[in-house]
Design a protein around this motif. Structure first.
Motif, PDB file in Angstrom:
ATOM      1  N   ARG A 170       5.223  -9.054  -2.022  1.00 29.84           N
ATOM      2  CA  ARG A 170       5.751  -7.684  -1.973  1.00 29.84           C
ATOM      3  C   ARG A 170       6.963  -7.564  -2.880  1.00 29.84           C
ATOM      4  N   GLY A 196      -1.478   3.852   8.020  1.00 30.57           N
ATOM      5  CA  GLY A 196      -0.380   3.100   7.436  1.00 30.57           C
ATOM      6  C   GLY A 196      -0.808   1.719   6.983  1.00 30.57           C
ATOM      7  N   THR A 197      -1.547   1.028   7.843  1.00 30.79           N
ATOM      8  CA  THR A 197      -2.029  -0.307   7.492  1.00 30.79           C
ATOM      9  C   THR A 197      -2.973  -0.245   6.302  1.00 30.79           C
ATOM     10  N   SER A 199      -3.178   1.987   3.920  1.00 34.83           N
ATOM     11  CA  SER A 199      -2.452   2.280   2.689  1.00 34.83           C
ATOM     12  C   SER A 199      -1.714   1.043   2.191  1.00 34.83           C
ATOM     13  N   ASP A 200      -1.133   0.281   3.117  1.00 33.98           N
ATOM     14  CA  ASP A 200      -0.430  -0.952   2.774  1.00 33.98           C
ATOM     15  C   ASP A 200      -1.394  -1.961   2.154  1.00 33.98           C
ATOM     16  N   ASP A 203      -2.447  -1.071  -1.381  1.00 39.12           N
ATOM     17  CA  ASP A 203      -1.439  -1.486  -2.371  1.00 39.12           C
ATOM     18  C   ASP A 203      -1.537  -2.986  -2.636  1.00 39.12           C
ATOM     19  N   LYS A 361      10.101  -3.298   6.602  1.00 34.21           N
ATOM     20  CA  LYS A 361      10.080  -2.068   5.812  1.00 34.21           C
ATOM     21  C   LYS A 361       8.672  -1.643   5.403  1.00 34.21           C
ATOM     22  N   SER A 362       7.663  -2.382   5.806  1.00 35.86           N
ATOM     23  CA  SER A 362       6.303  -2.130   5.336  1.00 35.86           C
ATOM     24  C   SER A 362       5.690  -0.886   5.985  1.00 35.86           C
ATOM     25  N   LYS A 363       4.674  -0.336   5.316  1.00 34.31           N
ATOM     26  CA  LYS A 363       3.920   0.781   5.877  1.00 34.31           C
ATOM     27  C   LYS A 363       3.225   0.384   7.173  1.00 34.31           C
ATOM     28  N   THR A 364       2.788  -0.850   7.232  1.00 37.80           N
ATOM     29  CA  THR A 364       2.131  -1.321   8.456  1.00 37.80           C
ATOM     30  C   THR A 364       3.086  -1.262   9.632  1.00 37.80           C
ATOM     31  N   GLN A 366       5.619   0.640  10.082  1.00 34.73           N
ATOM     32  CA  GLN A 366       5.990   2.005  10.431  1.00 34.73           C
ATOM     33  C   GLN A 366       5.027   2.648  11.410  1.00 34.73           C
TER      34      GLN A 366
END
Length: 449
Positions: A170, A196-197, A199-200, A203, A361-364, A366
């Motif tokens: 990351r 969220g997961t 999308s993470d 990436d 800080k990850s999208k997962t 959140q």
């Protein structure tokens, strides 16, 4: 440029190329994650030995790499935390290039390393770029250039070449990596399946795709320069993928790693898959035996050469060990695992998952809720046959009491054997570096004008 030995008429031993990346775990299509964009690695695997149950000795960067390059666990070799936080090898610890030098190998490091702030102290004969060319495209270009100046095999010493990349660490910004379609990703069982997961992971796939493309270019350059008939190529990563419940844990998702080895084609070994448990600490013993030597007693791994030659399937009852102390916080734990069970001992109270800052800080994170903040158990036991994702802790299940006792005893014996005092005392932070450490000689001034 590599030193040439005019007395060498042919390579005494196979050339060895070790390619390693960050934070990949086993997130590849060859490991069942069918949507991962890794076609070049898949083609490489079709000609190689694929280890399905390989594990790092630690779930974070520097300790994992320290064990990989020494054949010793983090406590023994000294790197129990990140190198940029002052962790470094103990005195007299030898690395893979230093182990191979007596057998005539010339070594080079191109690209990333994470064992010391100064790559020139790691025992390599050459460090083109001084270990500061981390991104895959830079690393491939530097390797292509280095290979273009390499002497023919009959006019040089055998080669141990290490190639390291920043990817797939990351962050995965869109200006650097093109994300995949979130609807077309594989969500492993240890992660929540939500927007969220996904999308993470999309990436993450972008970074994997770029690494895979660079890997394809790198293999083309290697095969055009080094004779595949007399070259061993190894692909691995340091530890599990950077997601909550993966990297920084001692579960399979934290220590499980890619390990693919293409033996010299002249060996005539059919490509195959190996299901028995192996460790990163097996690499150095394997290379020493490949070079014609015998691994010294202080090494903790075993040689995989019989497996790579197709002479053995490995030890089906083997136990391998892993450890964690310092990441960006103190989080001491140790583990022992086999093909059937995994036992983890936590030595300090804390949350069930202690997330490193990049994971926090990850999208997962959140969208995953806060259940991971519940207090951790002292012991964890997972039945790998029933629960390969290692989500169902059986440590308090009476039906597993004998298994827990067996694995707890094995872990205790290992700690005693290596001298690790974690059962009775916390691990202190690394001694901080200062200008009193590794100083240059004082200036000697002339007494005459």
């Amino acid at each position: 440029m590599m030193k040439r030995n005019p007395q060498v008429t042919q390579p005494l031993h196979p050339d060895v190329v070790l390619i390693h990346c960050h934070d990949l775990g086993r997130w590849l299509n060859i490991y069942g994650m069918t949507h991962v964009p890794s076609p070049n690695i898949a083609r490489f695997a079709e000609r190689s030995v694929v280890f399905e149950n390989a594990h790092s000795a630690a779930p974070l960067c520097s300790p994992a790499r320290g064990a990989l390059f020494t054949g010793m666990s983090p406590y023994v070799n000294g790197i129990q935390g990140l190198s940029h936080n002052a962790w470094r090898y103990r005195e007299n610890v030898l690395t893979a290039p230093e182990r191979l030098r007596p057998y005539g190998y010339h070594s080079a490091l191109i690209g990333l390393q994470h064992e010391n702030v100064d790559p020139t102290v790691l025992g390599f004969d050459e460090c083109p770029g001084q270990g500061f060319l981390p991104r895959v495209n830079q690393v491939v270009e530097a390797t292509e250039d280095w290979l273009a100046h390499l002497a023919p095999a009959e006019r040089r010493d055998p080669l141990f070449l290490t190639v390291g990349t920043w990817e797939v660490h990351r962050p995965w910004p869109h200006e650097d990596y093109s994300p995949a379609d979130p609807d077309q990703v594989d969500v492993p069982d240890f992660l929540p399946d939500n927007a969220g997961t996904r999308s993470d992971i999309a990436d993450f796939y972008g970074a994997i795709a770029q690494f895979d493309d660079g890997f394809g270019r790198l293999m083309a350059a290697l095969d055009a320069t080094l004779d595949p008939a007399n070259t061993m190529v190894i692909l691995t990563t340091d530890h599990g993928a950077a997601f909550p419940g993966g990297k920084s844990t001692l579960r399979d998702s934290g220590t499980g790693v890619t390990l693919i080895v293409r033996p010299p084609v002249s060996w005539g070994v059919d490509p195959h898959r190996v299901s028995t448990v192996v460790s990163h600490m097996d690499l150095v013993p394997t290379l020493i035996e490949l070079a014609g030597g015998a691994a010294p007693a202080e090494l903790e791994g075993v040689s995989l050469l019989p497996v790579l030659r197709g002479q053995s399937e490995g030890d089906p009852g083997r136990l391998v060990y892993s450890a964690k102390d310092y990441h960006d916080t103190y989080d001491p734990k140790r583990a022992v695992r086999s093909a059937s069970y995994a036992y983890i001992r936590n030595y300090e109270p804390g949350p069930n998952l202690q997330l490193a800052i990049d994971l926090e800080k990850s999208k997962t994170r959140q969208m995953m809720g806060d259940r991971h903040l519940e207090p951790r158990p002292r012991e964890e036991l997972y039945d790998r046959g029933l629960d390969p994702a290692e989500k169902d802790n059986r440590a308090e299940d009476p039906a597993y009491a004998h298994i827990k006792d067996e694995y707890a005893a094995a872990l205790h014996s290992w700690l005693i054997r290596i001298g690790d005092p974690i059962e009775t005392a916390p691990t202190p932070p690394a001694p901080q570096r200062s200008r009193a450490v590794d100083p240059l000689p004082a200036v000697v001034r002339s007494s005459t004008p």
